[in-house]
Design an enzyme around this catalytic site. Structure first.
Site, PDB file in Angstrom:
ATOM      1  N   SER A 142       0.862  -1.187   0.000  1.00 44.09           N
ATOM      2  CA  SER A 142       0.000   0.000   0.000  1.00 44.09           C
ATOM      3  C   SER A 142       0.891   1.226   0.000  1.00 44.09           C
ATOM      4  O   SER A 142       2.050   1.176   0.454  1.00 44.09           O
ATOM      5  CB  SER A 142      -0.898   0.019   1.247  1.00 44.09           C
ATOM      6  OG  SER A 142      -1.519   1.277   1.423  1.00 44.09           O
ATOM      7  N   TYR A 198      -1.713  -1.204  10.614  1.00 41.98           N
ATOM      8  CA  TYR A 198      -1.922  -1.494   9.194  1.00 41.98           C
ATOM      9  C   TYR A 198      -0.756  -0.964   8.361  1.00 41.98           C
ATOM     10  O   TYR A 198      -0.190  -1.678   7.539  1.00 41.98           O
ATOM     11  CB  TYR A 198      -3.230  -0.893   8.705  1.00 41.98           C
ATOM     12  CG  TYR A 198      -3.415  -1.031   7.212  1.00 41.98           C
ATOM     13  CD1 TYR A 198      -3.758  -2.265   6.658  1.00 41.98           C
ATOM     14  CD2 TYR A 198      -3.232   0.048   6.347  1.00 41.98           C
ATOM     15  CE1 TYR A 198      -3.908  -2.412   5.285  1.00 41.98           C
ATOM     16  CE2 TYR A 198      -3.376  -0.087   4.980  1.00 41.98           C
ATOM     17  CZ  TYR A 198      -3.715  -1.321   4.458  1.00 41.98           C
ATOM     18  OH  TYR A 198      -3.859  -1.462   3.102  1.00 41.98           O
TER      19      TYR A 198
END
Length: 283
Positions: free
Chosen positions: A145, A158
């Protein structure tokens, strides 16, 4: 030469997290390119629906393996179900995240996140890389990401797991240069999937459609170590190399706190006030 084709990687494509979002698009793109595919995720009904579509639309073989990859023994069960099928392209896509203050998270949910986002890629690469090297062909896509490029307060764990995925992919890219096994880390920004809802962000996801994100990874395989999708995301990721880490941590934290307050979370509101107080005092 770069890209993803049955002639280049051979064998089957394996997609984890194939029941929604990017996973569905990866499966569809691989089937369209002529790969038979192995689909794994928790939701068996969605996998079966997708498998039927792929068989009908593209005439490829599809193996459905419903599993929760955070369960003990799940990876061994996946390898057993695949059997003698040659995995030519491994797409490590399964993952999830939660927003909010770290101390407000449930510890068991956080441990599950680490198991799926970090431990699972390690187990999957160990399971399928040796045979790719033996056959002298193959490819690995690890979905990271843009969050992996900088600290992400209010998405702390995360972002940390996605940094792990990015560093793993880029390091493997170097180690495997000179072999016929290609590796790429995919770093999307916000994408129109179920992520925002699952992450308790209080809204649906916006950003790019998943199709172009998937194509960027599959078309870029064999090129650089990673690909960032979207012009703004590329600029954001590139800036991290020139800015002090303390500045990016504070700036990202301010942006995310403002965004995540839309969920009306008392914990996030307290976090925003704490951040503003520290910045005003020069901490």
């Amino acid at each position: 030469m770069k890209g993803t084709t049955p002639a280049r990687q051979g064998g089957w494509g394996l997609v984890t997290g194939a029941s929604s979002g990017l996973g569905v698009c990866f499966a569809e793109s691989l089937a369209r390119r002529g790969f038979p595919v192995v689909l794994t995720a928790r939701r068996a009904d969605r996998l079966e629906e997708l498998a039927t579509r792929l068989r009908t639309a593209h005439g490829v073989e599809v193996l459905v393996v419903p599993l929760d990859l955070t369960d003990d023994g799940a990876h061994e069960a996946l390898v057993e179900a695949i059997g003698e099928r040659e995995i030519g392209l491994l797409v490590v896509n399964a993952g999830f995240g939660y927003s909010g203050r770290f101390e407000d998270h449930d510890v068991e949910s956080d441990v599950r996140m680490v198991r799926l986002n970090c431990e699972s890629p390690v187990r999957l690469v160990h399971a399928f890389l040796p045979s790719m090297l033996t056959r002298d062909r193959g490819g690995i896509v690890i979905v990271s990401s843009v969050a992996g490029f900088q600290p992400t307060p209010w998405f702390a764990l995360y972002g940390a797991t996605k940094a792990f995925d990015l560093m793993l992919a880029e390091s493997l890219w170097v180690e495997l240069r000179g072999s016929a096994v290609d590796v790429i880390g995919l770093c999307p920004g916000e994408t129109r999937t179920e992520f925002a809802e699952m992450a308790h962000m209080g809204r649906k996801s916006g950003g790019m459609e998943p199709g172009p994100v998937v194509d960027a990874a599959l078309d870029g395989l064999g090129g650089g170590p990673s690909v960032v999708t979207g012009a703004l995301n590329k600029m954001t990721a590139g800036l991290q190399r020139f800015l002090p880490r303390s500045w990016t941590a504070r700036a990202t934290g301010a942006v995310l706190a403002k965004e995540l307050l839309a969920s009306s979370s008392a914990a996030l509101r307290a976090g925003r006030e704490s951040l503003e107080s520290r910045e005003s005092s020069g901490e």
